[in-house]
Design an enzyme around this catalytic site. Structure first.
Site, PDB file in Angstrom:
ATOM      1  N   GLU A   1      -3.909   1.885  -7.089  1.00  0.00           N
ATOM      2  CA  GLU A   1      -4.364   3.004  -6.255  1.00  0.00           C
ATOM      3  C   GLU A   1      -3.481   4.220  -6.504  1.00  0.00           C
ATOM      4  O   GLU A   1      -2.404   4.348  -5.904  1.00  0.00           O
ATOM      5  CB  GLU A   1      -4.256   2.639  -4.769  1.00  0.00           C
ATOM      6  CG  GLU A   1      -5.260   1.635  -4.297  1.00  0.00           C
ATOM      7  CD  GLU A   1      -5.529   1.793  -2.801  1.00  0.00           C
ATOM      8  OE1 GLU A   1      -6.698   1.837  -2.426  1.00  0.00           O
ATOM      9  OE2 GLU A   1      -4.565   1.894  -2.026  1.00  0.00           O
TER      10      GLU A   1
ATOM     11  N   HIS B   1       0.854  -1.194   0.000  1.00  0.00           N
ATOM     12  CA  HIS B   1       0.000   0.000   0.000  1.00  0.00           C
ATOM     13  C   HIS B   1       0.892   1.247   0.000  1.00  0.00           C
ATOM     14  O   HIS B   1       1.931   1.267   0.650  1.00  0.00           O
ATOM     15  CB  HIS B   1      -0.906  -0.019   1.237  1.00  0.00           C
ATOM     16  CG  HIS B   1      -2.008   0.991   1.159  1.00  0.00           C
ATOM     17  ND1 HIS B   1      -1.780   2.331   1.339  1.00  0.00           N
ATOM     18  CD2 HIS B   1      -3.329   0.858   0.878  1.00  0.00           C
ATOM     19  CE1 HIS B   1      -2.929   2.985   1.187  1.00  0.00           C
ATOM     20  NE2 HIS B   1      -3.878   2.111   0.901  1.00  0.00           N
TER      21      HIS B   1
HETATM   22  P1  PGA Z   1      -9.909   5.599   0.490  1.00  0.00           P
HETATM   23  O1  PGA Z   1      -8.673   4.624   0.792  1.00  0.00           O
HETATM   24  O2  PGA Z   1     -11.017   4.731   0.009  1.00  0.00           O
HETATM   25  O3  PGA Z   1     -10.204   6.267   1.812  1.00  0.00           O
HETATM   26  O4  PGA Z   1      -9.450   6.559  -0.549  1.00  0.00           O
HETATM   27  C1  PGA Z   1      -8.347   3.603  -0.089  1.00  0.00           C
HETATM   28  C2  PGA Z   1      -7.039   2.973   0.309  1.00  0.00           C
HETATM   29  O5  PGA Z   1      -6.055   3.694   0.505  1.00  0.00           O
HETATM   30  O6  PGA Z   1      -6.957   1.746   0.461  1.00  0.00           O
END
Ligand code: PGA
Length: 226
Positions: free
Chosen positions: A149, A100
């Site tokens: 992401e 992440h």
């Molecule tokens: P968010 O986080 O949905 O609050 O943007 C997603 C993540 O970082 O896993």
């Protein structure tokens, strides 16, 4: 099959976790149970509690819910105070988030460490949900789940932010040239208002939800939009 992943990050205490799961399990999963896989990733101390509360419903096998962790150690076992290893987690979880962007940023996790975590997870029969920030982040071999992401799309905890336009998400999937067997997940400000926008696309196999997963009603709206 769509994968809906809750990433609670560093939130909730034991009472809040009990309330969340109590409320969430009151929902009806029959209509959606063959279409989705829900993966809840709480902080480590709540993994066993969640598992137990799901089993205590008496119908765990028919619920489309699995438990994951938000991270695991790059070390196999031994003198690493404070670490939670893949071996420790084996048998408790089915999935683990690896790479992440918050771990890359705040804990300086580099590709070498992330690949070591990936190998240890696999070795202990835990499926990695491997996160990348863009198409340049290297992917391990044998990958089954890629979670895209973009950093600017991640919310500050509210679930409301600069979510990435669908065309851009689909473009990244193309650039990555993923095998058909690889599940491609999008994350970044996904909430109950925009989840359908992503999940209706055949090329997107699921969503990773941070802020909006903290509320069981909002999260149920997301899982039931398929
Ligand atoms: P968010 O986080 O949905 O609050 O943007 C997603 C993540 O970082 O896993």
């Amino acid at each position: 099959m769509k994968y809906i992943i809750a990433n609670w990050k560093a939130n909730k205490n034991i009472d809040q976790v009990k309330d969340w799961i109590d409320l969430f399990l009151k929902n009806d999963f029959n209509r959606i149970k063959n279409k989705i896989q829900i993966i809840i990733c709480p902080p480590f101390p709540f993994i066993y509690l969640l598992k137990k509360m799901i089993v205590e419903t008496g119908h765990a096998p028919s619920l489309p819910i699995k438990i994951g962790a938000q991270d695991l150690s790059q070390f196999e076992s031994g003198t690493y105070t404070g670490e939670v290893t893949a071996k420790t987690l084996s048998g408790l979880i089915n999935y683990v988030i690896i790479g992440h962007s918050e771990r890359r940023k705040h804990f300086n996790e580099n590709t070498k460490a992330l690949f070591e975590k990936f190998v240890l997870a696999k070795k202990n029969r835990i499926e990695p949900l491997f996160c990348i920030r863009n198409e340049k982040d290297p992917l391990p071999l044998q990958i089954k789940f890629v979670v895209y992401e973009p950093v600017y799309a991640i919310s500050n905890g509210t679930g409301q932010g600069n979510n990435e336009p669908l065309e851009k998400v689909l473009r990244i999937r193309k650039i990555l040239k993923l095998a058909n067997s690889v599940q491609f997940i999008y994350g970044g400000s996904v909430n109950d208002e925009n989840a359908t926008y992503y999940l209706k696309a055949g090329e997107i196999d699921g969503v990773l939800v941070g802020g909006a997963s903290l509320n069981p009603d909002k999260f149920y709206k997301i899982v039931s939009c398929v």
